[in-house]
Write a protein that holds these residues in place. Structure first.
Motif, PDB file in Angstrom:
ATOM      1  N   GLY A  99      50.281  33.163  34.236  1.00  0.00           N
ATOM      2  CA  GLY A  99      50.609  34.510  34.681  1.00  0.00           C
ATOM      3  C   GLY A  99      49.912  35.585  33.859  1.00  0.00           C
ATOM      4  N   SER A 100      49.557  35.254  32.616  1.00  0.00           N
ATOM      5  CA  SER A 100      48.975  36.270  31.745  1.00  0.00           C
ATOM      6  C   SER A 100      47.607  36.734  32.235  1.00  0.00           C
ATOM      7  CB  SER A 100      48.873  35.748  30.308  1.00  0.00           C
ATOM      8  OG  SER A 100      47.837  34.802  30.209  1.00  0.00           O
ATOM      9  N   VAL A 104      46.243  40.541  31.643  1.00  0.00           N
ATOM     10  CA  VAL A 104      44.952  40.783  31.016  1.00  0.00           C
ATOM     11  C   VAL A 104      44.063  41.603  31.951  1.00  0.00           C
ATOM     12  CG1 VAL A 104      42.834  39.606  30.338  1.00  0.00           C
ATOM     13  CG2 VAL A 104      45.007  38.842  29.433  1.00  0.00           C
ATOM     14  N   LEU A 117      50.234  42.046  21.718  1.00  0.00           N
ATOM     15  CA  LEU A 117      49.360  41.092  21.037  1.00  0.00           C
ATOM     16  C   LEU A 117      49.703  39.661  21.413  1.00  0.00           C
ATOM     17  CD1 LEU A 117      49.092  42.474  17.409  1.00  0.00           C
ATOM     18  CD2 LEU A 117      47.250  42.163  19.046  1.00  0.00           C
ATOM     19  N   ILE A 120      48.167  38.591  24.651  1.00  0.00           N
ATOM     20  CA  ILE A 120      46.733  38.334  24.508  1.00  0.00           C
ATOM     21  C   ILE A 120      46.522  36.948  23.904  1.00  0.00           C
ATOM     22  CG2 ILE A 120      44.605  39.139  23.422  1.00  0.00           C
ATOM     23  CD1 ILE A 120      45.814  41.933  23.379  1.00  0.00           C
ATOM     24  N   ILE A 124      44.505  33.752  25.441  1.00  0.00           N
ATOM     25  CA  ILE A 124      43.243  33.293  24.852  1.00  0.00           C
ATOM     26  C   ILE A 124      43.333  31.880  24.269  1.00  0.00           C
ATOM     27  CG2 ILE A 124      41.664  33.742  22.916  1.00  0.00           C
ATOM     28  CD1 ILE A 124      41.067  35.544  25.203  1.00  0.00           C
ATOM     29  N   LEU A 127      42.390  28.855  26.325  1.00  0.00           N
ATOM     30  CA  LEU A 127      40.981  28.932  26.732  1.00  0.00           C
ATOM     31  C   LEU A 127      40.077  28.485  25.593  1.00  0.00           C
ATOM     32  CD1 LEU A 127      40.887  32.329  28.674  1.00  0.00           C
ATOM     33  CD2 LEU A 127      40.871  30.042  29.629  1.00  0.00           C
ATOM     34  N   LEU A 131      37.516  25.288  25.370  1.00  0.00           N
ATOM     35  CA  LEU A 131      36.083  25.363  25.087  1.00  0.00           C
ATOM     36  C   LEU A 131      35.690  24.345  24.019  1.00  0.00           C
ATOM     37  CD1 LEU A 131      33.460  26.854  25.664  1.00  0.00           C
ATOM     38  CD2 LEU A 131      34.100  28.561  23.993  1.00  0.00           C
ATOM     39  N   PHE A 132      36.620  23.993  23.139  1.00  0.00           N
ATOM     40  CA  PHE A 132      36.279  23.051  22.072  1.00  0.00           C
ATOM     41  C   PHE A 132      36.795  21.631  22.329  1.00  0.00           C
ATOM     42  CE2 PHE A 132      35.751  27.111  19.946  1.00  0.00           C
ATOM     43  CZ  PHE A 132      34.518  26.909  19.353  1.00  0.00           C
ATOM     44  N   LEU A 239      35.455  26.376  31.255  1.00  0.00           N
ATOM     45  CA  LEU A 239      35.161  26.283  29.832  1.00  0.00           C
ATOM     46  C   LEU A 239      35.074  24.834  29.380  1.00  0.00           C
ATOM     47  CD1 LEU A 239      37.447  29.167  28.597  1.00  0.00           C
ATOM     48  CD2 LEU A 239      34.965  29.147  28.670  1.00  0.00           C
ATOM     49  N   ARG A 242      31.856  22.750  29.041  1.00  0.00           N
ATOM     50  CA  ARG A 242      31.011  22.854  27.854  1.00  0.00           C
ATOM     51  C   ARG A 242      31.781  22.493  26.598  1.00  0.00           C
ATOM     52  NH1 ARG A 242      28.119  22.046  30.714  1.00  0.00           N
ATOM     53  NH2 ARG A 242      26.612  23.276  31.863  1.00  0.00           N
ATOM     54  N   SER A 243      32.897  21.776  26.738  1.00  0.00           N
ATOM     55  CA  SER A 243      33.711  21.499  25.559  1.00  0.00           C
ATOM     56  C   SER A 243      32.961  20.615  24.571  1.00  0.00           C
ATOM     57  CB  SER A 243      35.025  20.841  25.967  1.00  0.00           C
ATOM     58  OG  SER A 243      34.777  19.603  26.574  1.00  0.00           O
ATOM     59  N   SER A 244      33.264  20.811  23.297  1.00  0.00           N
ATOM     60  CA  SER A 244      32.569  20.071  22.248  1.00  0.00           C
ATOM     61  C   SER A 244      32.973  18.602  22.263  1.00  0.00           C
ATOM     62  CB  SER A 244      32.901  20.664  20.886  1.00  0.00           C
ATOM     63  OG  SER A 244      32.764  22.047  20.929  1.00  0.00           O
ATOM     64  N   ASN A 333      23.484  13.871  37.898  1.00  0.00           N
ATOM     65  CA  ASN A 333      23.300  13.254  36.596  1.00  0.00           C
ATOM     66  C   ASN A 333      23.141  11.754  36.746  1.00  0.00           C
ATOM     67  OD1 ASN A 333      23.279  15.269  34.746  1.00  0.00           O
ATOM     68  ND2 ASN A 333      25.513  15.415  34.652  1.00  0.00           N
TER      69      ASN A 333
END
Lengths: 369, 188
Positions: A99-100, A104, A117, A120, A124, A127, A131-132, A239, A242-244, A333
């Motif tokens: 919902g955030s 945002v 805060l 936020i 974040i 996410l 990404l990692f 995201l 491209r995760s590590s 691929n």
């Protein structure tokens, strides 16, 4: 007395101008009566959202550790159970990262919109983890995902082309949600949240029905909301591509035994296949067609919304989503082994238990430890 | 693997690029958000001066009964014998019989103080938030009965369901430090 009171009312109500209330003066009590104070009960804990944010990050960290280092399906399951109980039933499902998105969006468009805060952070944190470390949030921290995971009964296989196409609905939903919040300040994701009614143990009948229907579908097509509807899941997917690090099914070599593919309820495992590189001209045709589709959507945006920028952007977004899906078909691929599809993997860790190598490793660990 | 495949190199370069771009995009969004972030938490509340007592509070809330309740500011009350928040506007008899009361659930207790004053107190465990008493009091009386959201009950939905249908547009988010919007202090 009664007549006097009513007359007083009418007389005073008829006085024009000013603020209409406080028509009668406060009485002078002769018996020593004291007015009781009004009791306004304060909210349980004023820092609760910060507590939630901290818990969310801790859960994400624990989830990452369980998934990538402990490789424990049971741990992820227990984490999910905790998420359902705490973020779901105890906190009544609000505020959640899904919902955030809307808060945002509003905050980005309107500098005067109050966003705290904590909100936020709640938006974040998953996410960044995605990404990692991939979609750890979906695996065991999201209460909506975890409650659906509990209802998994028999898995029906969904054809890959259908899975891919239905998955696009998440991005359409994301676009519609952002459009609605920007244009009408309405939070559609929250309004049509199918499971929050269960967490609150109350809600409109049709919403509870929608939730029950999704759970019912989930008996055979696991986690339908996550796979085909969740807009935040769409963002996490982007995201996670491209995760590590990601869910590596086998700790050693893959023998292509196909057990993980059979065990994955979410069609998130890519099978080994010969590279089907489309021929040069064929690839060119696909790219051309996708560009055509995009142009079509932009044009229809202008046709439907006139000069309203947000409408044209929404239509363009639809075009971009479809066109990029088409374009990915033009490239492929080479894969020699079973691998997780980073974007589709919900990080549940089921494949770990079915991989024969994973089992051996666990047994060795158990004997050693 | 002595000779690296140029296609592989290109692919990994593109992957790194997109990863960097997404990382910086996330950072940018965070920075933009932080620039107008509030430290305090926001909660939903009714502005009693905007409230028109439409009664939607009773039905629209995700909770049953509604988290919106009537509060009574005694310091504003006129202690009327003919309380228009307690009795209907055309009362047949002025006694506490359930059929004579405006409140559909009997949540207002009337107590004799001294002639001709009566004290009215709200039992919020019974109140369903229909705002009939607040309407009566605000229309013909002092407006000492008014609607507020009970912060101990409200689950603080991201999108308040009552706010969507509020006819007076009286709902807004307020800082948690001032979680009630009081009428008395506002009017003084």
């Amino acid at each position: 007395m009664k007549g006097f009171g009513v007359a007083c009312c009418l007389l005073l109500a008829a006085i024009p101008g000013g603020y209409a209330e406080r028509r009668f003066p406060p009485p002078d009590f002769e018996t020593g009566y004291t007015q009781p104070p009004v009791v306004f009960q304060e909210v349980r804990t004023p820092v609760s959202q910060y507590v939630d944010l901290t818990l969310l990050v801790v859960c994400l960290a624990i989830g990452t550790w369980l998934l990538h280092y402990r490789r424990s399906r049971r741990g992820i399951f227990l984490l999910g159970l905790f998420a359902v109980l705490y973020f779901g039933f105890y906190k009544n499902g609000c505020i959640c990262p899904i919902g955030s998105i809307q808060n945002v969006t509003l905050a980005l468009l309107d500098p005067h919109y109050p966003i705290s805060l904590a909100v936020i952070g709640i938006f974040i944190a998953p996410l960044l983890f995605s990404l990692f470390y991939g979609r750890v949030f979906c695996g065991g921290v999201c209460p909506l995902g975890a409650i659906q995971d509990l209802f998994l009964f028999r898995t029906l296989r969904v054809p890959r082309w259908l899975e891919g196409s239905l998955g696009l609905c998440r991005y359409f939903y994301l676009g519609i949600a952002i459009y609605t919040v920007a244009e009408y300040s309405r939070f559609v994701i929250c309004e049509y949240d199918p499971f929050v009614g269960f967490f609150r143990m109350s809600g409109l009948p049709w919403k509870l029905g929608l939730g029950a229907a999704l759970l019912g579908i989930g008996l055979f097509i696991p986690r339908p909301y996550c796979r085909y509807l969740c807009p935040y899941g769409g963002l996490l997917s982007l995201l996670a591509r491209r995760s590590s690090t990601w869910v590596r099914i086998t700790p050693t070599d893959c023998t292509n035994c196909t057990l993980c593919d059979a065990a994955c309820p979410y069609e998130a495992i890519l099978r080994p296949e010969e590279p089907i590189r489309p021929e040069g001209s064929w690839r060119f045709k696909i790219i051309l067609a996708s560009l055509g589709v995009m142009a079509l959507f932009i044009a229809s945006g202008f046709y439907l919304f006139g000069t309203a920028l947000s409408g044209i952007l929404l239509s363009t977004w639809f075009g971009v989503v479809i066109a990029s899906k088409m374009m990915t078909q033009a490239f492929s691929n080479r894969r020699n082994h079973f691998e997780t599809d980073h974007a589709a993997c919900l990080s549940c860790g089921r494949c770990y238990e079915y991989c024969p190598y994973g089992k051996t490793m666990q047994e060795i660990d158990a004997h050693a430890g | 693997m002595s000779k690296p495949d140029p296609a592989e190199g290109r692919r990994s370069f593109l992957e790194k690029m997109t990863k960097g771009v997404s990382f910086f995009a996330l950072g940018g969004v965070t920075g933009k958000l932080l620039s107008n972030a509030l430290r305090e938490e926001m909660v939903w509340q009714i502005d009693p001066l905007k409230c028109i007592q439409c009664g939607n509070c009773a039905t629209a809330c995700v909770l049953t009964p509604s988290a919106s309740k009537c509060y009574h500011d005694f310091s504003m009350c006129g202690y009327c014998r003919v309380c228009t928040g307690f009795f209907p506007t055309d009362p047949t008899t002025l006694d506490e019989g359930a059929e004579n009361q405006l409140c559909p659930v009997g949540a207002i207790q009337r107590k004799f103080v001294e002639e001709p004053y009566y004290e009215y107190e709200i039992d919020r465990t019974l109140c369903i938030g229909c705002a009939r008493c607040a309407k009566g009091c605000t229309s013909y009386g002092n407006g000492s009965l008014y609607m507020q959201i009970d912060r101990t009950l409200c689950v603080n939905c991201n999108q308040c369901a009552i706010a969507l249908v509020c006819e007076g547009k009286a709902f807004s988010r307020v800082p948690v430090e001032q979680q009630y919007v009081l009428k008395g202090s506002r009017m003084s």
